[in-house]
Enzyme design. Structure first.
Site, PDB file in Angstrom:
ATOM      1  CG  ASN A   1      -1.912   1.096   1.247  1.00 37.00           C
ATOM      2  OD1 ASN A   1      -1.592   2.235   0.936  1.00 37.00           O
ATOM      3  ND2 ASN A   1      -3.145   0.787   1.611  1.00 37.00           N
TER       4      ASN A   1
ATOM      5  CG  HIS B   1       0.348   6.248   4.974  1.00 38.38           C
ATOM      6  ND1 HIS B   1      -0.554   7.257   5.263  1.00 38.38           N
ATOM      7  CD2 HIS B   1      -0.270   5.096   5.319  1.00 38.38           C
ATOM      8  CE1 HIS B   1      -1.651   6.736   5.780  1.00 38.38           C
ATOM      9  NE2 HIS B   1      -1.505   5.429   5.825  1.00 38.38           N
TER      10      HIS B   1
ATOM     11  CG  HIS C   1      -8.316   4.348   0.768  1.00 36.33           C
ATOM     12  ND1 HIS C   1      -8.540   4.285   2.135  1.00 36.33           N
ATOM     13  CD2 HIS C   1      -9.492   4.762   0.226  1.00 36.33           C
ATOM     14  CE1 HIS C   1      -9.783   4.646   2.390  1.00 36.33           C
ATOM     15  NE2 HIS C   1     -10.382   4.949   1.247  1.00 36.33           N
TER      16      HIS C   1
ATOM     17  NE  ARG D   1      -9.528   8.835   4.115  1.00 36.93           N
ATOM     18  CZ  ARG D   1      -9.847   8.079   5.176  1.00 36.93           C
ATOM     19  NH1 ARG D   1      -9.146   7.000   5.458  1.00 36.93           N
ATOM     20  NH2 ARG D   1     -10.840   8.403   5.957  1.00 36.93           N
TER      21      ARG D   1
ATOM     22  NE  ARG E   1      -7.871  11.573   5.433  1.00 34.23           N
ATOM     23  CZ  ARG E   1      -8.422  11.188   6.590  1.00 34.23           C
ATOM     24  NH1 ARG E   1      -7.728  10.426   7.423  1.00 34.23           N
ATOM     25  NH2 ARG E   1      -9.634  11.563   6.916  1.00 34.23           N
ATOM     26  CG  HIS E   2      -3.752   9.085   1.605  1.00 32.86           C
ATOM     27  ND1 HIS E   2      -4.510   8.361   0.704  1.00 32.86           N
ATOM     28  CD2 HIS E   2      -4.120   8.669   2.846  1.00 32.86           C
ATOM     29  CE1 HIS E   2      -5.298   7.534   1.381  1.00 32.86           C
ATOM     30  NE2 HIS E   2      -5.105   7.702   2.668  1.00 32.86           N
TER      31      HIS E   2
ATOM     32  CD  GLU F   1      -7.351  -0.313   0.806  1.00 28.29           C
ATOM     33  OE1 GLU F   1      -7.229   0.803   1.368  1.00 28.29           O
ATOM     34  OE2 GLU F   1      -6.964  -1.365   1.321  1.00 28.29           O
TER      35      GLU F   1
ATOM     36  CB  THR G   1      -9.479   1.984   7.204  1.00 30.17           C
ATOM     37  OG1 THR G   1      -9.240   2.707   5.997  1.00 30.17           O
ATOM     38  CG2 THR G   1     -10.818   1.285   7.111  1.00 30.17           C
TER      39      THR G   1
ATOM     40  CD  GLU H   1      -7.115  -6.218   2.842  1.00 31.71           C
ATOM     41  OE1 GLU H   1      -6.251  -5.601   3.493  1.00 31.71           O
ATOM     42  OE2 GLU H   1      -7.346  -5.998   1.640  1.00 31.71           O
TER      43      GLU H   1
ATOM     44  CG  HIS I   1      -5.518  -1.690   9.476  1.00 31.16           C
ATOM     45  ND1 HIS I   1      -5.776  -0.591   8.681  1.00 31.16           N
ATOM     46  CD2 HIS I   1      -5.397  -1.208  10.729  1.00 31.16           C
ATOM     47  CE1 HIS I   1      -5.819   0.501   9.429  1.00 31.16           C
ATOM     48  NE2 HIS I   1      -5.588   0.148  10.680  1.00 31.16           N
TER      49      HIS I   1
ATOM     50  CG  HIS J   1       1.651   3.505   8.701  1.00 30.41           C
ATOM     51  ND1 HIS J   1       2.306   3.225   9.893  1.00 30.41           N
ATOM     52  CD2 HIS J   1       1.584   4.852   8.610  1.00 30.41           C
ATOM     53  CE1 HIS J   1       2.603   4.353  10.490  1.00 30.41           C
ATOM     54  NE2 HIS J   1       2.185   5.358   9.752  1.00 30.41           N
TER      55      HIS J   1
END
Length: 252
Positions: free
Chosen positions: A12, A15, A48, A50, A54-55, A75, A106, A156, A199, A222
């Site tokens: 992922n 970030h 993802h 969003r 935000r990212h 995502e 999340t 998932e 996660h 992350h």
């Protein structure tokens, strides 16, 4: 008995975009991170988009669709806007996740059981467009059964409760949460669902989850992006892969 099928690792890159957006501008570039991950053996890239951007940005998704040779796991929340974006790009996989504006990340799984009818209609066009539909849920039987009924191909399981308990030193609770993940991975598999987990996974928590024979893929972001600051992304990934493969190879 032969070793289990190799466990896939999805990276992922959200970030990397978080760091970029904290300052503005164009660096660090999440597409560069995706290229490095791909070249370093990632089996897929997760991003993802969003609602508040935000990212990851819309341009990032377009860029990923252009450069990736491994599958993109897109995502998104179950909104009309995101459905339109997914139908335009037709990524390999679409993972439906819950989303709240005020959360840092999340926080839990999607509530499928209470929204079966809406979600069934929401994912139908995505499946028809050729995307595999995954549902990000807590390790609960009712949610897994509902995900199966609405036509999801992949589930998932949210591993955050297990990882948080472990890293906070609440080891009895961590063991309980790990047991739930193990049981629900087996249950989902028995229904014909492909089981993934993601996660909060780290070097310290990944091995027990990687050892679940029913799990086909782990999605990790992350922690590996954080380790990349100190080690570089390729070495950070290599250590995660080593731990995953070791756990997988220990099963006979």
């Amino acid at each position: 008995m032969a070793e289990l099928e190799k466990l896939r690792l999805g990276i992922n890159i959200d970030h990397v975009a978080t760091v970029r957006n904290a300052r503005g501008g164009h660096t660090p570039d999440p597409l560069r991170a995706a290229r490095i991950a791909q070249e370093s053996g990632a089996d897929g890239i997760t991003a993802h988009l969003r609602e508040d951007r935000r990212h990851i940005s819309d341009a990032d998704i377009e860029g990923l669709m252009d450069i990736l040779t491994v599958p993109l796991n897109f995502e998104m929340a179950a909104t009309d806007e995101m459905q339109k974006i997914a139908l335009r790009h037709k990524p390999h996989a679409v993972c439906i996740v819950p989303e709240k504006r005020e959360e840092r990340t999340t926080e839990g799984g999607l509530e499928v059981a209470r929204e079966e009818n809406r979600l069934a209609h929401f994912i139908a066009p995505l499946r028809e467009a050729g995307s595999r539909v995954s549902i990000f849920i807590a390790a609960e039987p009712a949610q897994i059964e509902a995900a199966n009924r609405i036509g999801a191909e992949v589930v998932e399981l949210h591993s955050g409760a297990y990882c948080d308990a472990f890293h906070e030193g609440r080891f009895e609770q961590a063991d309980l949460e790990l047991g739930k993940l193990r049981e629900m991975a087996s249950f989902g598999h028995s229904l014909g669902l492909e089981m993934h987990v993601g996660h909060g996974l780290t070097y310290d928590t990944v091995s027990p989850v990687a050892a679940f024979p029913e799990v086909r893929e782990l999605n990790i972001g992350h922690f590996l992006i954080g380790e990349a600051i100190f080690l570089g992304l390729a070495p950070a990934m290599a250590e995660m892969r080593r731990l995953m493969d070791e756990a997988r190879g220990n099963l006979v």
